[in-house]
Design a protein around this motif. Structure first.
Motif, PDB file in Angstrom:
ATOM      1  N   ALA A   1       0.833  -1.203   0.000  1.00  0.00           N
ATOM      2  CA  ALA A   1       0.000   0.000   0.000  1.00  0.00           C
ATOM      3  C   ALA A   1       0.868   1.254   0.000  1.00  0.00           C
ATOM      4  O   ALA A   1       0.574   2.227  -0.719  1.00  0.00           O
ATOM      5  N   ALA A   2       1.944   1.255   0.791  1.00  0.00           N
ATOM      6  CA  ALA A   2       2.848   2.403   0.840  1.00  0.00           C
ATOM      7  C   ALA A   2       3.543   2.622  -0.493  1.00  0.00           C
ATOM      8  O   ALA A   2       3.635   3.753  -0.994  1.00  0.00           O
ATOM      9  N   ARG A   3       4.039   1.551  -1.083  1.00  0.00           N
ATOM     10  CA  ARG A   3       4.709   1.635  -2.390  1.00  0.00           C
ATOM     11  C   ARG A   3       3.801   2.260  -3.427  1.00  0.00           C
ATOM     12  O   ARG A   3       4.174   3.211  -4.133  1.00  0.00           O
ATOM     13  N   ASP A   4       2.578   1.743  -3.520  1.00  0.00           N
ATOM     14  CA  ASP A   4       1.648   2.237  -4.542  1.00  0.00           C
ATOM     15  C   ASP A   4       1.223   3.676  -4.258  1.00  0.00           C
ATOM     16  O   ASP A   4       1.023   4.468  -5.181  1.00  0.00           O
TER      17      ASP A   4
ATOM     18  N   GLY B   1       2.655  10.444  -9.596  1.00  0.00           N
ATOM     19  CA  GLY B   1       2.038  10.391 -10.913  1.00  0.00           C
ATOM     20  C   GLY B   1       2.171   9.065 -11.633  1.00  0.00           C
ATOM     21  O   GLY B   1       1.949   8.996 -12.848  1.00  0.00           O
ATOM     22  N   TRP B   2       2.504   8.001 -10.901  1.00  0.00           N
ATOM     23  CA  TRP B   2       2.705   6.678 -11.526  1.00  0.00           C
ATOM     24  C   TRP B   2       1.624   5.724 -11.021  1.00  0.00           C
ATOM     25  O   TRP B   2       1.481   5.526  -9.830  1.00  0.00           O
ATOM     26  N   ASN B   3       0.881   5.128 -11.953  1.00  0.00           N
ATOM     27  CA  ASN B   3      -0.193   4.198 -11.616  1.00  0.00           C
ATOM     28  C   ASN B   3       0.335   2.769 -11.706  1.00  0.00           C
ATOM     29  O   ASN B   3       0.545   2.250 -12.813  1.00  0.00           O
ATOM     30  N   VAL B   4       0.555   2.145 -10.561  1.00  0.00           N
ATOM     31  CA  VAL B   4       1.119   0.795 -10.538  1.00  0.00           C
ATOM     32  C   VAL B   4       0.164  -0.217 -11.160  1.00  0.00           C
ATOM     33  O   VAL B   4       0.591  -1.133 -11.865  1.00  0.00           O
ATOM     34  N   GLU B   5      -1.138  -0.073 -10.911  1.00  0.00           N
ATOM     35  CA  GLU B   5      -2.102  -1.032 -11.448  1.00  0.00           C
ATOM     36  C   GLU B   5      -2.028  -1.087 -12.971  1.00  0.00           C
ATOM     37  O   GLU B   5      -2.101  -2.172 -13.563  1.00  0.00           O
ATOM     38  N   GLU B   6      -1.861   0.061 -13.600  1.00  0.00           N
ATOM     39  CA  GLU B   6      -1.830   0.106 -15.065  1.00  0.00           C
ATOM     40  C   GLU B   6      -0.446  -0.151 -15.635  1.00  0.00           C
ATOM     41  O   GLU B   6      -0.298  -0.821 -16.661  1.00  0.00           O
TER      42      GLU B   6
END
Length: 472
Positions: free
Chosen positions: A159-162, A169-174
């Motif tokens: 959770a912290a990383r994401d 401005g970086w979407n980890v899921e995508e």
């Protein structure tokens, strides 16, 4: 239900009788625990060879399998719930938890979504809120149960990383992690190995980690704390696993959060100091962090496995853990499958609810205070006998050395063979030490007295024989 759909009364009767028989066996085991040695005898360990090693074509049947488990397995267990086991910060089992687990096992509820078990969902919500209140954490925070502090740490670190990358401005899921802004980790030099393991699982390597120096008690040194920024994950701890001391949260956390860093606290057992008015100051400022991990199966004395992950902002946890699946959709505000790594999961919160309902606020506080008093009693008895306390006692941990490294190792081995109690060894700032963790609700002053007597007796015998050898 039509008669053609029914399983028939015999099957249910047999199952009920089997549960009753197992409960009788469990009760007999619990009743006998204080009278037996803490570690199993050699004969009991040899008895494990009688368990079949090959799976036969024809089963023994449920009753026979349970009987074998008890008759061969029970004598070979470590009596970690009898009051004299002081290894690995291992909690015992609260009576309400032990009894509730029998009923909960029969229920066999899946907590993934509220619709799958309304009663489990309700108990989970109550237990999570009560834990948050007892620990003194922010009202906004979301609490979720998992299998232990290792998974709680991993849940919070993901959770912290994401969240940090989301702010950048970086979407980890995508986009995943390839090419993402590089995160930096500033971790206490004494951070627990489970946190290091969780970092690796979260895709964060050792090259990204900078150690924050610690003092003689294992607390992060404020004057030597590295600078941080908005791409930094800060890792602190409540309750050093060796000394019991906690980091100076009220000094470090505001400074780190002002710079945009995320602060996570590993409080596997130490976070529960917040439940005691008398001990709360030892973790003062911990509520200022962004996330926390702790265990219910340590100091709260839930049965294994039961961990707790907490995030200040529920959206940060849901961003990392929620998922899309039409058949698992729902509009419930609290759905366990969307708050952690697991989908299907047992109703851990229901057992915690049983403990908290049984003890109340005052009972939980007294559990914490009593363990701390007993640890102080143990430290006093050993110091009076001439042992060296390596660190002033804090919370429920005692760290002690006997003469020198070799003698200390020999005493630890002798105590474990004596079977009156069990304590393990560790290394603290280059010295070998016995680590004594008082975490079992069943421990009382008599257990401490008899255990201290056994430890000193073993030490005296080894000293009379010339002390430990270099290869002890």
């Amino acid at each position: 239900m039509s008669s053609s759909q029914s399983h028939g009364p015999d099957q249910h009767t047999e199952r009920a009788e089997l549960i009753i028989a197992a409960a009788h066996r469990a009760a007999a085991y619990v009743a006998a625990a204080p009278e037996r040695g803490v570690f199993p005898e050699e004969e009991a360990l040899r008895g494990l060879d009688r368990f079949p090693r090959d799976l036969g074509d024809k089963g023994l049947g449920a009753a026979e399998a349970v009987a074998m488990l008890d008759e061969l397995g029970s004598p070979a267990t470590v009596a970690s719930t009898g009051g004299r086991y002081f290894g690995f910060v291992t909690g015992g089992t609260d009576p309400a938890a032990s009894a509730a687990s029998v009923l909960l096992s029969a229920w066999d509820q899946n907590l993934a979504l509220p619709v799958m078990s309304p009663v489990a969902a309700m108990l989970d919500e109550l237990a999570s809120r009560w834990c948050r209140e007892l620990l003194g954490l922010p009202e906004s925070a979301v609490v979720t149960f998992c299998s232990g502090a290792s998974i709680a740490n991993l849940t919070c670190l993901v959770a912290a990383r994401d969240a940090l990358l989301h702010r950048a401005g970086w979407n980890v899921e995508e986009r995943g992690l390839a090419g993402a802004p590089r995160l930096r980790v500033v971790a206490s030099a004494e951070i627990h190995a489970s946190v290091s393991k969780a970092l690796r699982a979260a895709g964060i390597g050792t090259d990204q980690i900078e150690s924050a120096p610690t003092d003689e008690c294992g607390r992060v040194a404020v004057d030597r704390f590295p600078t941080v920024d908005g791409l930094t994950l800060v890792l602190l701890q409540a309750g050093n696993v060796n000394t019991g001391h906690s980091d100076p949260f009220s000094e470090i956390i505001p400074m780190a959060r002002r710079e945009g860093a995320w602060v996570h606290v590993d409080g596997a057992f130490g976070l529960w100091a917040g439940a005691s008015e008398a001990r709360r100051h030892l973790v003062g400022g911990v509520e200022l962090a962004d996330s926390w991990a702790t265990d219910a199966h340590k100091w709260l004395n839930a049965s294994y496995d039961s961990g707790i992950a907490v995030c200040r902002d529920p959206e940060d946890l849901r961003r990392a853990m929620s998922f899309d699946a039409a058949y698992l959709a729902g509009d419930a505000e609290r759905a366990a499958a969307h708050l952690g790594l697991q989908m299907s999961q047992r109703a851990r919160g229901a057992e915690v609810w049983a403990i908290l309902t049984s003890l109340g606020r005052n009972g939980v506080a007294e559990l914490v205070d009593r363990c701390c008093r007993l640890a102080e009693q143990m430290a006093g008895l050993l110091e009076a006998a001439g042992a060296r306390l390596l660190v002033p006692p804090a919370l429920n941990q005692v760290l002690v050395q006997f003469d020198d490294d070799a003698t200390t190792d020999a005493v630890i081995a002798a105590v474990q063979s004596d079977r009156t109690c069990w304590a393990g060894g560790t290394v603290w700032q280059g010295r070998r030490a016995m680590r004594i963790s008082v975490s079992d609700a069943a421990t009382d002053a008599d257990d401490i007295a008899s255990s201290a007597e056994a430890i000193v007796r073993c030490w005296r015998r080894i000293a009379a024989e010339g002390g430990g050898s270099a290869d002890a």
